[in-house]
Design an enzyme around this catalytic site. Structure first.
Site, PDB file in Angstrom:
ATOM      1  N   PHE A  44      -3.529   3.667  15.325  1.00 49.74           N
ATOM      2  CA  PHE A  44      -3.767   4.667  14.297  1.00 49.74           C
ATOM      3  C   PHE A  44      -4.914   4.196  13.409  1.00 49.74           C
ATOM      4  CE2 PHE A  44      -0.857   8.299  13.580  1.00 49.74           C
ATOM      5  CZ  PHE A  44      -0.175   8.219  14.786  1.00 49.74           C
ATOM      6  N   LYS A  96       7.462 -17.741 -10.680  1.00 46.50           N
ATOM      7  CA  LYS A  96       6.686 -16.637 -11.242  1.00 46.50           C
ATOM      8  C   LYS A  96       5.459 -17.179 -11.985  1.00 46.50           C
ATOM      9  CE  LYS A  96       7.073 -12.730 -14.315  1.00 46.50           C
ATOM     10  NZ  LYS A  96       7.792 -12.167 -15.446  1.00 46.50           N
ATOM     11  N   ASP A 146      -3.783  -9.595  13.670  1.00 46.08           N
ATOM     12  CA  ASP A 146      -4.004  -8.193  14.049  1.00 46.08           C
ATOM     13  C   ASP A 146      -2.998  -7.878  15.158  1.00 46.08           C
ATOM     14  OD1 ASP A 146      -4.775  -5.776  15.057  1.00 46.08           O
ATOM     15  OD2 ASP A 146      -6.910  -6.258  15.199  1.00 46.08           O
ATOM     16  N   LYS A 180     -10.335  -2.151  18.936  1.00 50.71           N
ATOM     17  CA  LYS A 180      -8.945  -2.566  19.208  1.00 50.71           C
ATOM     18  C   LYS A 180      -8.669  -2.644  20.712  1.00 50.71           C
ATOM     19  CE  LYS A 180      -7.317  -2.439  14.865  1.00 50.71           C
ATOM     20  NZ  LYS A 180      -6.538  -3.452  14.149  1.00 50.71           N
ATOM     21  N   ASP A 211      -4.297  -6.364   5.690  1.00 50.75           N
ATOM     22  CA  ASP A 211      -5.258  -7.197   6.423  1.00 50.75           C
ATOM     23  C   ASP A 211      -5.240  -8.635   5.921  1.00 50.75           C
ATOM     24  OD1 ASP A 211      -6.267  -5.223   8.146  1.00 50.75           O
ATOM     25  OD2 ASP A 211      -7.452  -4.367   6.525  1.00 50.75           O
ATOM     26  N   ASN A 219       0.845  -1.205   0.000  1.00 49.81           N
ATOM     27  CA  ASN A 219       0.000   0.000   0.000  1.00 49.81           C
ATOM     28  C   ASN A 219       0.870   1.241   0.000  1.00 49.81           C
ATOM     29  OD1 ASN A 219       0.475   0.870   2.858  1.00 49.81           O
ATOM     30  ND2 ASN A 219      -0.363  -1.179   3.232  1.00 49.81           N
TER      31      ASN A 219
HETATM   32  N1  CTP Z   1      -3.063  -2.982  12.764  1.00 52.25           N
HETATM   33  C1  CTP Z   1      -2.242  -3.993  13.184  1.00 52.25           C
HETATM   34  N2  CTP Z   1      -2.288  -5.208  12.573  1.00 52.25           N
HETATM   35  C2  CTP Z   1      -3.135  -5.438  11.558  1.00 52.25           C
HETATM   36  C3  CTP Z   1      -3.988  -4.407  11.108  1.00 52.25           C
HETATM   37  C4  CTP Z   1      -3.912  -3.180  11.732  1.00 52.25           C
HETATM   38  O1  CTP Z   1      -1.444  -3.793  14.104  1.00 52.25           O
HETATM   39  N3  CTP Z   1      -3.158  -6.619  10.977  1.00 52.25           N
HETATM   40  C5  CTP Z   1      -3.017  -1.684  13.456  1.00 52.25           C
HETATM   41  C6  CTP Z   1      -2.551  -0.529  12.629  1.00 52.25           C
HETATM   42  O2  CTP Z   1      -1.151  -0.339  12.746  1.00 52.25           O
HETATM   43  C7  CTP Z   1      -3.336   0.627  13.219  1.00 52.25           C
HETATM   44  C8  CTP Z   1      -4.629   0.011  13.641  1.00 52.25           C
HETATM   45  O3  CTP Z   1      -4.345  -1.367  13.793  1.00 52.25           O
HETATM   46  O4  CTP Z   1      -2.717   1.138  14.383  1.00 52.25           O
HETATM   47  C9  CTP Z   1      -5.785   0.219  12.730  1.00 52.25           C
HETATM   48  O5  CTP Z   1      -5.548  -0.310  11.493  1.00 52.25           O
HETATM   49  P1  CTP Z   1      -6.668  -0.383  10.326  1.00 52.25           P
HETATM   50  O6  CTP Z   1      -6.089  -1.173   9.234  1.00 52.25           O
HETATM   51  O7  CTP Z   1      -7.131   0.992  10.049  1.00 52.25           O
HETATM   52  O8  CTP Z   1      -7.817  -1.123  11.091  1.00 52.25           O
HETATM   53  P2  CTP Z   1      -8.524  -2.416  10.780  1.00 52.25           P
HETATM   54  O9  CTP Z   1      -8.754  -3.050  12.082  1.00 52.25           O
HETATM   55  O10 CTP Z   1      -7.771  -3.214   9.788  1.00 52.25           O
HETATM   56  O11 CTP Z   1      -9.916  -1.921  10.219  1.00 52.25           O
HETATM   57  P3  CTP Z   1     -10.422  -1.553   8.730  1.00 52.25           P
HETATM   58  O12 CTP Z   1      -9.370  -2.039   7.775  1.00 52.25           O
HETATM   59  O13 CTP Z   1     -11.690  -2.255   8.632  1.00 52.25           O
HETATM   60  O14 CTP Z   1     -10.585  -0.063   8.691  1.00 52.25           O
END
Ligand code: CTP
Length: 404
Positions: free
Chosen positions: A332, A292, A311, A350, A282, A213
């Site tokens: 964040f 490849k 997570d 969270k 995610d 990303n």
């Molecule tokens: N985060 C993490 N591990 C993951 C996904 C997220 O530690 N696998 C942490 C990010 O670093 C951030 C927070 O969780 O501090 C929120 O991440 P975000 O991707 O916005 O939240 P999600 O729970 O994935 O929700 P969504 O994608 O549905 O917005």
């Protein structure tokens, strides 16, 4: 606002070949907004001229304590009273030995001795041959000067002017400028260990392709720097980013979310603060192709299956240490709309005491951002500013919340 705006620095030069770097250092200080008064020892003038330093600092240079330009003939008092800090760079072995004994037989050492102790910090950037540096006499002097309240910066490592290689070079000018900026920050996180995740993750599809990303890691690196400036011991776990490591920060480079998870879990036990700024993928591809993936004659797209990544923040926030308050967790949220609503919901989901929301797509890669802090009490905005400024404010907010 520049980091050294309104700061008046006395830049002292003592005799050493590293004086050639002092010219660049003087410019670096001025670029950050400082005004610079150069004071040189007689030996320093053997290595670089006062004319050069005057032209760069735009001020007459002082060398002698008998300089009659000062109406009261007390340059050592006048110059040290108007300083916000005295920075001696290079600081020779001999000069440090002299300071240690409180000797004052030239203007610069006289000024160091005469400075108001609690108001004008003394910062020394040593520079010498490696044998001189490791000599017990020098090391003893460094330890004693530190105990006496001076900040003795590290030395660099590498080729020396004498042809030898080792420890003892003066730090590079930009490193000294960063250390000086840090010295002016309040030590709000002294004694804390801070772990920060930053940047994107990269999830492989095959040996040459992957999913990632647009996170640049800038906010996370700024937080790591600000926490270090605030006196914390900081480790940043970084996904693939192209950023220099902030001075004094430990860095662990990782690629995938699973790597980041492992790196965090093995270090978070010692941390007192965990800040998760990383844009962790995610999902990852369930079966990474060993070779490849080739196009087929029929032009079919590959059938990719996905598996959810761990997570990281969620798991850390559930740990006993986070629950007991021994570890303060900050999450964040990068959202594209309805920031407050989503940030509040994410904080609940969270299970973290503090969640920092920002409008994601607009700030990715940018040097500026604006933050919305969400905690149990409500929301608080930190308006648009550069990421380092925001990071310093966020660090102050974290320190404040840890006190309660
Ligand atoms: N985060 C993490 N591990 C993951 C996904 C997220 O530690 N696998 C942490 C990010 O670093 C951030 C927070 O969780 O501090 C929120 O991440 P975000 O991707 O916005 O939240 P999600 O729970 O994935 O929700 P969504 O994608 O549905 O917005």
């Amino acid at each position: 606002m520049l980091d050294l705006q309104n700061k008046h620095i006395v830049l002292g030069l003592t005799g050493g070949i590293a004086c050639y770097k002092a010219a660049e250092l003087c410019r670096g200080l001025i670029k950050q907004g400082a005004s610079v008064q150069v004071v040189m020892t007689e030996s320093a003038t053997q290595f670089i001229t006062a004319v050069t330093m005057q032209a760069l600092s735009n001020r007459a240079v002082y060398v002698s304590q008998w300089d009659a330009r000062e109406p009261n003939n007390m340059a050592h008092i006048n110059l040290s009273r108007e300083a916000d800090a005295i920075l001696v760079a290079p600081a020779s072995a001999d000069f440090m030995a002299k300071l240690l004994h409180g000797r004052a037989d030239d203007l610069l050492s006289l000024m160091c001795l005469a400075r108001p102790l609690g108001e004008v910090p003394l910062i020394l950037a040593p520079a010498m041959n490696r044998e001189m540096w490791i000599n017990p006499a020098t090391q003893r002097n460094v330890a004693q000067l530190t105990q006496d309240g001076a900040l003795v910066l590290d030395v660099g490592q590498g080729d020396q002017a004498c042809g030898e290689t080792g420890d003892g070079r003066m730090l590079e000018p930009d490193e000294i400028v960063q250390d000086l900026i840090a010295a002016f920050q309040t030590k709000l996180l002294a004694g804390c260990k801070v772990l920060v995740t930053a940047g994107p993750t990269y999830e492989a599809i095959d040996p040459v392709r992957g999913i990632t990303n647009l996170s640049s890691g800038k906010m996370g690196f700024a937080i790591a720097r600000a926490a270090h400036e605030a006196g914390a011991e900081v480790t940043v776990i970084a996904g693939p980013v192209h950023l220099p490591t902030p001075r004094g920060v430990n860095r662990v480079d990782v690629r995938s979310a699973q790597d980041m998870h492992g790196a965090v879990m093995s270090r978070v036990k010692e941390a007192s603060v965990f800040v998760a700024t990383a844009a962790v993928a995610d999902w990852r591809v369930a079966h990474v192709a060993e070779q490849k993936i080739k196009k087929t004659a029929k032009g079919e797209a590959p059938d990719l299956q996905f598996t959810e990544n761990p997570d990281i923040l969620g798991e850390v926030a559930k740990s006993g240490r986070a629950q007991s308050g021994a570890l303060f967790c900050v999450g964040f949220a990068a959202e594209s709309h309805d920031l407050q609503k989503h940030a509040q919901a994410k904080r609940e989901k969270k299970g973290v005491p503090l969640l920092v929301g920002n409008i994601g797509p607009a700030t990715f890669g940018s040097d500026e951002n604006a933050l919305l802090l969400v905690d149990a009490k409500g929301v608080q905005e930190i308006p648009q500013a550069n990421k380092l400024e925001l990071a310093r404010k966020l660090v102050a907010e974290i320190a404040q919340r840890m006190k309660h």
